[in-house]
Structure formats: C-alpha cells, structure tokens
Design an enzyme around this catalytic site. Structure first.
Site, PDB file in Angstrom:
ATOM      1  N   LEU A  33       0.721  -1.111  -0.330  1.00 41.03           N
ATOM      2  CA  LEU A  33       0.106   0.211  -0.245  1.00 41.03           C
ATOM      3  C   LEU A  33       0.801   1.160   0.483  1.00 41.03           C
ATOM      4  O   LEU A  33       1.934   1.166   0.540  1.00 41.03           O
ATOM      5  CB  LEU A  33      -0.543   0.023   2.094  1.00 41.03           C
ATOM      6  CG  LEU A  33      -1.880  -1.106   1.718  1.00 41.03           C
ATOM      7  CD1 LEU A  33      -2.911  -0.949   2.969  1.00 41.03           C
ATOM      8  CD2 LEU A  33      -3.058  -0.834   0.117  1.00 41.03           C
ATOM      9  N   ASP A  34       0.533   2.418  -0.316  1.00 43.48           N
ATOM     10  CA  ASP A  34       1.309   3.297  -0.350  1.00 43.48           C
ATOM     11  C   ASP A  34       1.415   4.160   0.913  1.00 43.48           C
ATOM     12  O   ASP A  34       0.439   3.425   1.937  1.00 43.48           O
ATOM     13  CB  ASP A  34       0.283   4.861  -1.471  1.00 43.48           C
ATOM     14  CG  ASP A  34       0.465   4.307  -3.033  1.00 43.48           C
ATOM     15  OD1 ASP A  34       1.236   4.051  -3.201  1.00 43.48           O
ATOM     16  OD2 ASP A  34      -0.451   4.767  -2.878  1.00 43.48           O
ATOM     17  N   LYS A  35       2.041   4.218   1.174  1.00 49.44           N
ATOM     18  CA  LYS A  35       2.273   4.960   2.092  1.00 49.44           C
ATOM     19  C   LYS A  35       1.687   5.575   3.397  1.00 49.44           C
ATOM     20  O   LYS A  35       1.220   5.921   4.270  1.00 49.44           O
ATOM     21  CB  LYS A  35       3.682   5.875   2.590  1.00 49.44           C
ATOM     22  CG  LYS A  35       3.977   6.558   3.723  1.00 49.44           C
ATOM     23  CD  LYS A  35       5.537   7.315   3.936  1.00 49.44           C
ATOM     24  CE  LYS A  35       5.561   8.125   5.070  1.00 49.44           C
ATOM     25  NZ  LYS A  35       7.339   9.356   4.583  1.00 49.44           N
TER      26      LYS A  35
ATOM     27  N   THR B 281      -1.719   5.747   3.086  1.00 52.37           N
ATOM     28  CA  THR B 281      -2.993   4.998   2.255  1.00 52.37           C
ATOM     29  C   THR B 281      -2.869   3.963   3.661  1.00 52.37           C
ATOM     30  O   THR B 281      -1.963   3.872   3.749  1.00 52.37           O
ATOM     31  CB  THR B 281      -2.945   4.366   0.936  1.00 52.37           C
ATOM     32  OG1 THR B 281      -2.945   4.782  -0.165  1.00 52.37           O
ATOM     33  CG2 THR B 281      -4.324   3.204   1.108  1.00 52.37           C
TER      34      THR B 281
ATOM     35  N   HIS C 250       0.371   3.757  -8.073  1.00 54.65           N
ATOM     36  CA  HIS C 250      -1.140   4.619  -8.026  1.00 54.65           C
ATOM     37  C   HIS C 250      -2.310   5.520  -8.607  1.00 54.65           C
ATOM     38  O   HIS C 250      -2.433   6.170  -9.159  1.00 54.65           O
ATOM     39  CB  HIS C 250      -0.076   5.815  -8.264  1.00 54.65           C
ATOM     40  CG  HIS C 250       0.981   6.012  -7.354  1.00 54.65           C
ATOM     41  ND1 HIS C 250       1.859   7.291  -7.337  1.00 54.65           N
ATOM     42  CD2 HIS C 250       1.328   5.893  -5.613  1.00 54.65           C
ATOM     43  CE1 HIS C 250       3.114   7.503  -6.556  1.00 54.65           C
ATOM     44  NE2 HIS C 250       2.728   6.474  -5.282  1.00 54.65           N
TER      45      HIS C 250
END
Length: 330
Positions: free
Chosen positions: A145-147, A149, A245
C-alpha cells in the site's frame, strides 16, 4: 550459508527489473556492488543465475546473500538499522485483523511505509519480526500500500503460503475495495475507468500519468456511495488491475482528485474548513483464497482522520456495512 535470505517477489512486483527490486528493498546497495553479487552467483532467482535487467514474476524467490556493512559512500551505518520504538512495534501487533497458520492481515496506519526507500527510516518490512508470533518463519509481504494509504495489508507466514498468495494476486483471484473521499462528484456516479498509465519522466518522486499509447492497461470500477452536495463524494473503488498509484491517478483523471492527494490533484485536492489535509484513501476490505482452502474476507475500520471528515460531512458509515455490495452485480 548463515545470513542468507530468501525473499518472495510480491504480487504487485511482477514485471519489474531485478535491479529495481533491489533498489526498492535495499536502497543502500550500490549498483556496482549488486552487479558483482550477480556475476559471482551470490544473488539468484529461483536458484538460477540472473542479470540486473531480468524481469521478475510474482512468486519467484530471490536469494539475498549477507550484505554486511556497505561502504561509507553508499550508506552510513547509523542509517542502516534505525531503532524502532517499542510502542510502534506494539501498535503494529495490535493492528492484526486476521491471523491463521498461513497468513496475517493487518490494518496499516496512514503515514507508515510498507517498504524502505529514499527518506524512509521506519517501515513495515523492517518490523516483520514483531509479527512472527508463534511462526517459525519471518512473515513476508505479498502486496503493498502507498505510505499515506491506510487499510488491509496481507502478509504470508511462511514461504509456501507466500507463493500461493502471490499467485492469487497475480491471477486476480482477490477482490479489493477501497473507500475514498473525492473533491467534487464523479460523473457518471458509477462506472469503469479503463485508462492506461505510465511512469511520468523526471524527478519529484514516483508519479503516474495517463498514457493510452505506451502505458500499461489500468482498470478501476467505482460507485459513488454518498455526496455532500457538489463539494465532495464518498466513493467505493474496486481495482481490477494493480498499477502504481492507479486509484489516485484515475480519480484525478475524472476531474475529482482524492482529498489530500496533492501529488495528483495539486491545490484543488484540499477541502476548506477543518477537513484534514491527509490522504483520504483507505483499503477498506479484501476477499482472497486462503492457502489451505476456502475464502476469507477482512474489513479494516476507517482511520481517525477519515472518520472525522465523514462526521463533518454527515456521511453514515453504518449505511454501507458490506463493502463489496456496490460491486455485487459484477
């Protein structure tokens, strides 16, 4: 050999180059040194010799030899092993939403990176021993997961489970639902975004751009759950593909960027008033096959900043108890 690690290629890491994989997982390892490790056979992929330019496939096993202390020019020793506060490790253990003999599902908080990279001192990958519990092996990440998110993140508890879970992600046997708050209301209010994406050239961090000609196909299904007039919308998103993304770039392409996403929405991505400036994107739920058979569904509660925004906009979380319901017909 003592100190050798066997790392599994995560489900969303297929098709990246081997040298890019090392840059992601071992950012302090210089390219020259990696080439030497490859030439001497100390780094291998599925037991075979490899080249830096080789493309990986999810589920493959990478042999990582003991790297020792890198030269001072590559990475000061003090930055290689930062001490993680005990309260951070304890909080990570308390974040477990589901656990069995093969897998863990945790609720990743916003602001905590999944893996290391430039400017990242603390991340989940370096704290996986805290999630070992009674298992013989160190847990392994099978997706990311993105930082910024938050939400459900799956880990395997052994190598066999890691291979099975990575294959499930690769074969799209998993269902993921994200909740997002957008600036403006997507039109139409439900549909499919089929828009290819490619990495935008230049500096300034990783960023994707629409690229119908050269980009990789990216597909997202979405449904607007509630709206606050024309100001904002609560949107359920189901990614069919898993590009970097993807959800953020797709929402921005609709003209309705995710609240707090300055990277893709610029100044227009922030609501006025007391709404938090943090990213309002949450991995709400996942359904996936268990390595031992059967299916499991796990739901993560909203992070604090999103709960507060929902309260301000008078959105009722209780009205949408089943995150998968908006996509049931699909």
């Amino acid at each position: 050999m003592s100190g050798v690690e066997l790392r599994q290629v995560a489900g969303d890491e297929g098709e990246i180059r081997l040298d890019r994989w090392f840059k992601r997982h071992f950012p302090d390892l210089g390219h020259g040194r990696l080439e030497k490790l490859l030439r001497t056979g100390q780094v291998r992929v599925d037991g075979a010799r490899a080249k830096a330019s080789d493309r990986l496939a999810s589920g493959q096993t990478i042999r990582v030899p003991p790297l020792g202390l890198a030269p001072a020019a590559e990475a000061p020793a003090a930055k290689r092993a930062p001490k993680v506060p005990e309260e951070t490790l304890f909080a990570l253990q308390k974040s477990v939403l589901y656990r069995d003999d093969a897998m863990l599902v945790i609720d990743k908080p916003p602001g905590l990176a999944t893996q290391g990279g430039t400017g990242i001192d603390v991340h989940i990958d370096m704290m996986l021993d805290a999630l070992r519990f009674d298992a013989k092996e160190r847990p392994k990440l099978v997706h990311r997961l993105d930082k910024d998110t938050s939400g459900v993140l799956v880990l395997a508890r052994n190598a066999k489970a890691a291979q099975a879970l990575a294959e499930a992600f690769r074969q799209k046997a998993t269902l993921k639902v994200y909740w997002a708050l957008t600036v403006g209301v997507p039109s139409p209010r439900d549909g499919r975004i089929d828009l290819a994406l490619s990495k935008e050239p230049g500096r300034g961090g990783e960023r994707m751009q629409p690229d119908p000609d050269e980009g990789k196909r990216a597909i997202t299904d979405y449904v607007v759950l509630e709206t606050a007039g024309r100001r904002s919308a609560w949107v359920a998103l189901q990614p069919v593909t898993g590009r970097t993304h993807q959800l953020r770039a797709h929402c921005a392409a609709l003209g309705t960027p995710i609240v707090g996403d300055g990277k893709y929405g610029g100044a227009e991505a922030f609501l006025t008033g007391s709404v938090s400036r943090k990213l309002h994107l949450h991995a709400r739920a996942i359904a996936l096959p268990k390595p031992g058979g059967g299916m499991v569904r796990v739901t993560a509660p909203l992070p604090r900043h999103m709960k507060e925004t929902f309260r301000l906009l008078e959105f009722r979380e209780a009205d949408h108890k089943d995150p998968f319901a908006p996509f049931a017909e699909d």
